[in-house]
Design a protein around this motif. Sequence first.
Motif, PDB file in Angstrom:
ATOM      1  N   LEU A  59       0.509  -1.192  -0.302  1.00 58.02           N
ATOM      2  CA  LEU A  59       0.061   0.244   0.179  1.00 58.02           C
ATOM      3  C   LEU A  59       0.615   0.834   0.250  1.00 58.02           C
ATOM      4  CD1 LEU A  59      -2.390   1.359  -0.393  1.00 58.02           C
ATOM      5  CD2 LEU A  59      -2.610   1.181   2.530  1.00 58.02           C
ATOM      6  N   GLY A  60       2.237   1.574   0.835  1.00 53.53           N
ATOM      7  CA  GLY A  60       2.747   2.697   0.689  1.00 53.53           C
ATOM      8  C   GLY A  60       3.531   3.305  -0.367  1.00 53.53           C
ATOM      9  N   GLY A  61       3.916   1.750  -1.162  1.00 47.28           N
ATOM     10  CA  GLY A  61       4.595   1.912  -2.493  1.00 47.28           C
ATOM     11  C   GLY A  61       3.482   2.722  -3.575  1.00 47.28           C
ATOM     12  N   PHE A  62       2.499   1.356  -2.892  1.00 44.67           N
ATOM     13  CA  PHE A  62       1.479   1.818  -4.529  1.00 44.67           C
ATOM     14  C   PHE A  62       0.982   3.649  -3.827  1.00 44.67           C
ATOM     15  CE2 PHE A  62      -3.037   2.911  -6.650  1.00 44.67           C
ATOM     16  CZ  PHE A  62      -2.335   1.614  -7.557  1.00 44.67           C
ATOM     17  N   LEU A  63       0.565   4.158  -3.176  1.00 46.19           N
ATOM     18  CA  LEU A  63       1.087   5.377  -3.168  1.00 46.19           C
ATOM     19  C   LEU A  63       1.764   6.226  -2.973  1.00 46.19           C
ATOM     20  CD1 LEU A  63      -1.452   5.449   0.950  1.00 46.19           C
ATOM     21  CD2 LEU A  63      -2.258   5.865  -1.497  1.00 46.19           C
ATOM     22  N   SER A  64       2.776   6.206  -3.037  1.00 47.72           N
ATOM     23  CA  SER A  64       4.035   6.868  -3.334  1.00 47.72           C
ATOM     24  C   SER A  64       4.307   6.812  -4.547  1.00 47.72           C
ATOM     25  CB  SER A  64       5.632   6.295  -2.681  1.00 47.72           C
ATOM     26  OG  SER A  64       5.506   4.538  -3.532  1.00 47.72           O
ATOM     27  N   ALA A  65       3.726   5.730  -5.644  1.00 47.07           N
ATOM     28  CA  ALA A  65       3.861   5.564  -6.899  1.00 47.07           C
ATOM     29  C   ALA A  65       2.425   6.323  -7.755  1.00 47.07           C
ATOM     30  CB  ALA A  65       3.693   4.089  -7.398  1.00 47.07           C
ATOM     31  N   MET A  66       1.745   6.578  -6.971  1.00 48.57           N
ATOM     32  CA  MET A  66       0.118   6.945  -7.320  1.00 48.57           C
ATOM     33  C   MET A  66       1.089   9.073  -7.459  1.00 48.57           C
ATOM     34  SD  MET A  66      -3.395   7.036  -6.110  1.00 48.57           S
ATOM     35  CE  MET A  66      -5.212   7.063  -7.453  1.00 48.57           C
ATOM     36  N   LEU A  67       0.969   9.648  -5.813  1.00 50.83           N
ATOM     37  CA  LEU A  67       0.975  10.221  -5.854  1.00 50.83           C
ATOM     38  C   LEU A  67       2.769  10.910  -6.466  1.00 50.83           C
ATOM     39  CD1 LEU A  67       0.698  10.435  -1.802  1.00 50.83           C
ATOM     40  CD2 LEU A  67      -0.725  11.598  -3.068  1.00 50.83           C
ATOM     41  N   LEU A  68       3.508  10.086  -6.907  1.00 51.07           N
ATOM     42  CA  LEU A  68       4.231  10.853  -7.628  1.00 51.07           C
ATOM     43  C   LEU A  68       4.144  10.958  -9.536  1.00 51.07           C
ATOM     44  CD1 LEU A  68       7.569   8.488  -6.455  1.00 51.07           C
ATOM     45  CD2 LEU A  68       7.556  10.923  -6.623  1.00 51.07           C
ATOM     46  N   ALA A  69       2.956   9.801  -9.815  1.00 50.93           N
ATOM     47  CA  ALA A  69       2.483   9.961 -10.994  1.00 50.93           C
ATOM     48  C   ALA A  69       1.517  11.393 -11.213  1.00 50.93           C
ATOM     49  CB  ALA A  69       1.891   8.964 -11.151  1.00 50.93           C
ATOM     50  N   TYR A  70       0.663  11.483 -10.326  1.00 46.72           N
ATOM     51  CA  TYR A  70       0.314  12.422 -10.630  1.00 46.72           C
ATOM     52  C   TYR A  70       0.752  13.859 -10.862  1.00 46.72           C
ATOM     53  CZ  TYR A  70      -3.919   9.786  -9.845  1.00 46.72           C
ATOM     54  OH  TYR A  70      -5.144   9.116  -9.875  1.00 46.72           O
ATOM     55  N   GLU A  71       1.661  14.439 -10.178  1.00 44.28           N
ATOM     56  CA  GLU A  71       2.751  15.412 -10.449  1.00 44.28           C
ATOM     57  C   GLU A  71       3.145  15.813 -11.590  1.00 44.28           C
ATOM     58  OE1 GLU A  71       4.309  19.329  -9.544  1.00 44.28           O
ATOM     59  OE2 GLU A  71       2.956  17.602  -8.033  1.00 44.28           O
ATOM     60  N   PRO A  72       4.160  14.429 -12.514  1.00 43.81           N
ATOM     61  CA  PRO A  72       4.283  15.098 -13.726  1.00 43.81           C
ATOM     62  C   PRO A  72       3.057  14.637 -14.885  1.00 43.81           C
ATOM     63  CG  PRO A  72       4.968  13.077 -13.168  1.00 43.81           C
ATOM     64  CD  PRO A  72       4.259  13.378 -12.127  1.00 43.81           C
ATOM     65  N   LEU A  73       1.783  14.217 -14.364  1.00 43.97           N
ATOM     66  CA  LEU A  73       0.501  14.067 -15.265  1.00 43.97           C
ATOM     67  C   LEU A  73      -0.596  15.859 -14.691  1.00 43.97           C
ATOM     68  CD1 LEU A  73      -1.644  12.171 -16.221  1.00 43.97           C
ATOM     69  CD2 LEU A  73      -2.881  12.228 -13.639  1.00 43.97           C
ATOM     70  N   LYS A  74       0.027  16.944 -13.926  1.00 46.83           N
ATOM     71  CA  LYS A  74      -0.668  17.766 -13.977  1.00 46.83           C
ATOM     72  C   LYS A  74       0.536  18.539 -14.824  1.00 46.83           C
ATOM     73  CE  LYS A  74      -0.267  18.421  -8.814  1.00 46.83           C
ATOM     74  NZ  LYS A  74       0.233  18.577  -8.147  1.00 46.83           N
ATOM     75  N   LYS A  75       1.624  18.067 -15.205  1.00 45.49           N
ATOM     76  CA  LYS A  75       2.703  18.962 -15.685  1.00 45.49           C
ATOM     77  C   LYS A  75       2.841  18.369 -17.464  1.00 45.49           C
ATOM     78  CE  LYS A  75       7.115  19.093 -12.654  1.00 45.49           C
ATOM     79  NZ  LYS A  75       7.978  18.514 -12.355  1.00 45.49           N
ATOM     80  N   LEU A  76       1.746  17.505 -17.700  1.00 45.34           N
ATOM     81  CA  LEU A  76       2.135  17.101 -18.384  1.00 45.34           C
ATOM     82  C   LEU A  76       0.230  18.405 -19.188  1.00 45.34           C
ATOM     83  CD1 LEU A  76       1.513  13.270 -19.221  1.00 45.34           C
ATOM     84  CD2 LEU A  76       3.156  14.952 -20.521  1.00 45.34           C
ATOM     85  N   ALA A  77      -0.497  18.235 -18.339  1.00 41.54           N
ATOM     86  CA  ALA A  77      -1.736  19.623 -18.346  1.00 41.54           C
ATOM     87  C   ALA A  77      -1.361  20.645 -18.891  1.00 41.54           C
ATOM     88  CB  ALA A  77      -2.600  18.932 -16.915  1.00 41.54           C
ATOM     89  N   ASN A  78       0.318  21.127 -17.622  1.00 45.50           N
ATOM     90  CA  ASN A  78      -0.142  22.646 -18.187  1.00 45.50           C
ATOM     91  C   ASN A  78       1.215  22.684 -19.687  1.00 45.50           C
ATOM     92  OD1 ASN A  78      -0.867  23.678 -15.501  1.00 45.50           O
ATOM     93  ND2 ASN A  78       0.671  22.979 -14.946  1.00 45.50           N
ATOM     94  N   THR A  79       2.045  21.883 -19.413  1.00 43.34           N
ATOM     95  CA  THR A  79       2.185  21.493 -20.810  1.00 43.34           C
ATOM     96  C   THR A  79       1.755  21.648 -22.128  1.00 43.34           C
ATOM     97  OG1 THR A  79       4.576  20.263 -19.994  1.00 43.34           O
ATOM     98  CG2 THR A  79       4.381  20.363 -22.504  1.00 43.34           C
TER      99      THR A  79
END
Length: 398
Positions: A286-306
């Motif tokens: 669960l900890g690894g999954f949540l960290s992956a999810m949180l790390l993924a949403y940051e570049p996802l937001k950057k993709l939106a801005n890009t």
Amino acid sequence: MPPLPVTEIGMGEVIARMAREYLKPHWRTAVIALLASIVVAGATGAVPVLIKFALDNIVGTDVWMLLLVSAGAIVATTVQAIATYISRINMATIGQHIVASVQKRMFARIMHADLAWVSNTHSGRFISGFLYDANRVRDTVTTSVIDFGQNLLTVVALVGAMFWLNWKLALMGAAVIPVVGLVVRQLGRRTRKAAKLNMEGSGDLTAVISEALKGIRVVKAYDQETTESARASRTIERVRHNAMKAIKARSMASPVTGMLSGIGVAAVIYFGGRSVQTGFLTIGDLGGFLSAMLLAYEPLKKLANTQTLMHEGVAAAARIFPILDIEPTIAAPEDAKPLDIEDGAIRFENVHFHYGDGTPALNGIDIDIPKGHTVALVGPSGAGKSTILNLVPRFYDP
């Protein structure tokens, strides 16, 4: 030659053309930047896996595994930092080459273009193209290659880690990605429209300032300072208004992505937490999954801005591509003979000429000026004196 148009062009066409004409000569540097981006994505994707093993071994008693995971975290973050630096430096180098190449080609095209076309296009349009549009087009190429590519690879790596940890939770967390894509697409269209208006306004503002400074004596002589200031103020307000439209559309991408991300995280926390309580998942999973999810949403937001920034680049490309593609209509034939001046006489025989709007300037003019003679052209305004002088060096074709 027709007036300077604004071409309707798609993002894919802009990126393809810029890559073909300006990125291809620097393909080795681009490959290095791309490889560095892949390393960044891989190092980021390794972090959730390391967190999983770290949490599982905190609960357990394997000290050596805990030390190994800690060392792995140091290596992953160090590699990520170095690769990020290499990627950005190489793409910045390419970006500066692109700006210089576009500006050089624009200047050469303007210098070789027909005088009529240059005269009918305000200098503000050219200056805006050099100082603003060229940089926006550069950002489209470099942003699409480094930011968009790197963030996309990072999202793919992290989503892969999520599926490796638990595919059911991964499907739940990834469900918001298509929604984010639809929102970003709509915001991108609004950004491109606002950016186009903003660039046109910037060109108009450059023209207003240029005209006022060139004619400052006339402005002061006729007491027109207030009038010119008001004209500049209206243009500045229009630029500000259009700039705010683009900023608002661009700024909406990150909050919308963050809000949708929060919904996904909340769902994973609840259902993942229940799975830990019932023994189907370990705390490390669960900890690894949540960290992956949180790390993924940051570049996802950057993709939106890009995406929104890339639409601004497309609007800029629609303004400068017509300049880059312009071809002179007044040109010497391929079999032209060298100009050999023997007696230096000037002769016009039944010459007719009219400007682009159809206004006749010369109608069957005959002139014969022998070598060594000085002739004065006298007549009222609009009689064709300047036209005759422009035809002698072939600024226009009769």
